[in-house]
Design a protein around this motif. Structure first.
Motif, short mmCIF file in Angstrom:
data_model
loop_
_atom_site.label_atom_id
_atom_site.label_comp_id
_atom_site.label_asym_id
_atom_site.label_seq_id
_atom_site.Cartn_x
_atom_site.Cartn_y
_atom_site.Cartn_z
N THR A 221 8.35 72.10 -7.40
CA THR A 221 9.47 71.22 -7.78
C THR A 221 9.50 70.02 -6.86
OG1 THR A 221 11.06 72.36 -6.35
CG2 THR A 221 10.80 73.21 -8.60
N PHE A 222 10.20 68.99 -7.35
CA PHE A 222 10.41 67.79 -6.54
C PHE A 222 11.90 67.46 -6.62
CE2 PHE A 222 9.45 62.98 -6.06
CZ PHE A 222 9.56 63.07 -4.69
N GLY A 223 12.70 68.28 -5.96
CA GLY A 223 14.13 68.23 -6.10
C GLY A 223 14.60 69.23 -7.15
N SER A 224 15.89 69.27 -7.34
CA SER A 224 16.49 70.28 -8.22
C SER A 224 16.10 70.07 -9.69
CB SER A 224 18.01 70.23 -8.09
OG SER A 224 18.61 71.14 -8.96
N GLY A 225 15.51 71.11 -10.29
CA GLY A 225 15.24 71.09 -11.73
C GLY A 225 14.12 70.19 -12.17
N LEU A 226 13.35 69.63 -11.26
CA LEU A 226 12.25 68.74 -11.64
C LEU A 226 10.93 69.43 -11.32
CD1 LEU A 226 10.78 66.19 -12.44
CD2 LEU A 226 11.47 65.13 -10.28
N THR B 194 2.23 79.63 -12.27
CA THR B 194 3.12 79.53 -13.44
C THR B 194 4.37 78.74 -13.05
OG1 THR B 194 4.36 81.56 -12.93
CG2 THR B 194 2.31 81.79 -14.20
N PRO B 195 5.06 78.18 -14.06
CA PRO B 195 6.26 77.37 -13.76
C PRO B 195 7.52 78.20 -13.62
CG PRO B 195 5.78 77.25 -16.08
CD PRO B 195 4.69 78.10 -15.49
N THR B 196 7.39 79.49 -13.40
CA THR B 196 8.54 80.38 -13.30
C THR B 196 8.76 80.82 -11.85
OG1 THR B 196 7.14 82.28 -13.77
CG2 THR B 196 8.22 81.24 -15.65
N GLY B 197 9.92 81.41 -11.62
CA GLY B 197 10.19 81.95 -10.30
C GLY B 197 10.65 80.89 -9.32
N ASP B 198 10.60 81.22 -8.05
CA ASP B 198 11.08 80.35 -6.99
C ASP B 198 9.95 79.43 -6.53
OD1 ASP B 198 12.69 79.22 -5.11
OD2 ASP B 198 12.54 80.87 -3.67
#
Length: 444
Positions: free
Chosen positions: A34-39, A52-56
């Protein structure tokens, strides 16, 4: 690594000063972070790799440093933008062979299948689409939001400054919209005069994508009739059989025929059938722009999405991404005739000052409620044009503008700036500033 930022904003080179943290990435393979929240981003970085794009996911924003006037990043924005726009993140999740075989069988039998059965099969194949975490439904703006975050960092690295750039659309328009009609059957072709009349009653220009080598015959009279009413004609696939991108050698042969038809049609643009695509092969097409790449493809047979609401170049071809759900998917997959989804997508695209690209087929406007849904959409676009400065244009006009903007430059003049280049009389200088740490755009 500054070039892609400069191309997006068309700002002077001196305002882009990004550098990579460290000399090497953590491994040679790209991953999600991520690059900040939700991005969500996808590329190589100094962060731990996630497949994968899931998880932390690890957050690159926590590893950004500002050293003097330089923003030190843990990833390369050019690589991330390319991976997302060109859907390179999907290469790791290529459909299994049995799915590809099923697709071949489906398209072989498709002409024999009634509509209700096709819809049932398509809904079954798309089961679970609403559980996919990435790209983000119903509009993914990851590329655009990444550039916004980079602009914020550039402003923080240059305190007391505002950054000038060439505004995205001509003549102060806030955003842009194009209406496009893919004609799939002879019934759809027969409905085009009525559809042109509906569009004209709202003052909405549109393009018609015609299949050149199957399903119906495109006559010179058909082309002339559409153009005479001020609409645009483009090439739609070759045979609309879902096989255009199955094999590269066959695609190259098909591309030669498509290029010939484009000349015969007087067409500048192209769209593939069912939004099947391989952006790496587009270089064989001799068209000026393409409209085959969805923003987020959860309801399309081919997964992926370019994650941007702005046009972008694929080599010499300009891509005008499809940023709204197709009428077929809305009516027949979601079984929804309300405006709710389209309005949600419109709001998200306008929030980003992006491009709305609608596909509405004359073939599926064959019921009163479908036509009512479409005319309600046209009324909303007309309202936005009058009240919010939305630019509603033909795709070829958007193509011309974006190419001109891409060639323009900002040069110092006195205490300010001046735009130079063809079409600069329509261009506007905007300034990016920070207000309470929020990115804001103002006109000069």
């Amino acid at each position: 690594m500054n070039q892609v930022f400069l191309e997006y904003f068309r700002c002077p080179d001196s305002f882009a000063n990004f550098a990579l943290a460290g000399d090497e990435f953590n491994g040679e393979l790209p991953g999600y972070f991520t690059f900040g929240s939700g991005l969500t981003c996808y590329g190589r970085s100094v962060l731990p790799r996630c497949e994968t794009p899931t998880g932390d996911l690890p957050d690159a924003a926590a590893h950004v440093r500002i050293e003097g006037d330089t923003c030190v990043l843990p990833f390369d924005p050019t690589e991330v933008a390319t991976n997302l726009r060109c859907e390179l993140y999907t290469s790791a999740t290529r459909p299994p062979s049995w799915k590809r075989l099923t697709r071949k069988i489906y398209y072989a039998l498709r002409p024999l299948l009634p509509t209700y059965l096709r819809c049932h099969l398509q809904r079954a194949s798309l089961k679970g689409w609403d559980q996919k975490p990435f790209p983000q439904w119903p509009v993914d703006r990851s590329v655009d939001r990444m550039f916004d975050e980079l602009m914020v960092l550039a402003l923080k690295a240059a305190p007391d400054q505002r950054i000038p750039f060439i505004w995205f659309w001509p003549e102060d328009h806030s955003s842009c919209a194009i209406m496009t009609h893919d004609v799939e059957t002879s019934d759809g072709l027969a409905f085009t005069p009525q559809l042109m009349a509906i569009n004209a009653s709202f003052g909405i220009p549109a393009s018609f994508q015609l299949i050149p080598a199957a399903r119906y015959t495109v006559t010179p009279e058909t082309l002339s009739a559409i153009k005479a009413e001020g609409f645009e004609v483009n090439v739609h696939d070759l045979k609309h059989d879902g096989r255009l991108f199955e094999d590269h050698a066959n695609f190259q042969q098909a591309a030669q025929r498509i290029n010939d038809f484009a000349v015969g049609f007087g067409a500048q643009g192209f769209r593939s059938a069912i939004l099947y695509r391989n952006q790496a092969w587009f270089k064989d097409l001799r068209v000026s722009y393409d409209m085959s790449v969805p923003n987020v493809a959860h309801l399309d047979p081919q997964a992926g999405g370019c994650c941007t609401v702005m046009p972008y170049f694929i080599g010499k071809i300009l891509e005008l991404p499809v940023t709204a759900t197709q009428d077929y998917s809305l009516f027949h997959i979601l079984q929804n005739y309300s405006q709710d989804l389209w309005l949600q997508q419109i709001a998200l695209v306008l929030q980003q000052h992006g491009l709305l690209n609608f596909i509405v087929h004359p073939d599926y406007l064959n019921t009163p409620r479908a036509r009512t849904c479409y005319t309600t959409l046209l009324a909303e676009l007309t309202r936005l044009r009058a009240e919010s400065g939305l630019w509603i244009a033909l795709p070829r006009d958007v193509n011309t503008w974006w190419r001109q903007r891409n060639a323009m430059t900002l040069i110092p003049r006195g205490q300010g700036w001046k735009i130079e280049g063809e079409g600069s009389e329509r261009a506007r200088i905007a300034y990016a500033t920070l207000r309470n740490d929020e990115l804001t755009y103002v006109f000069a």
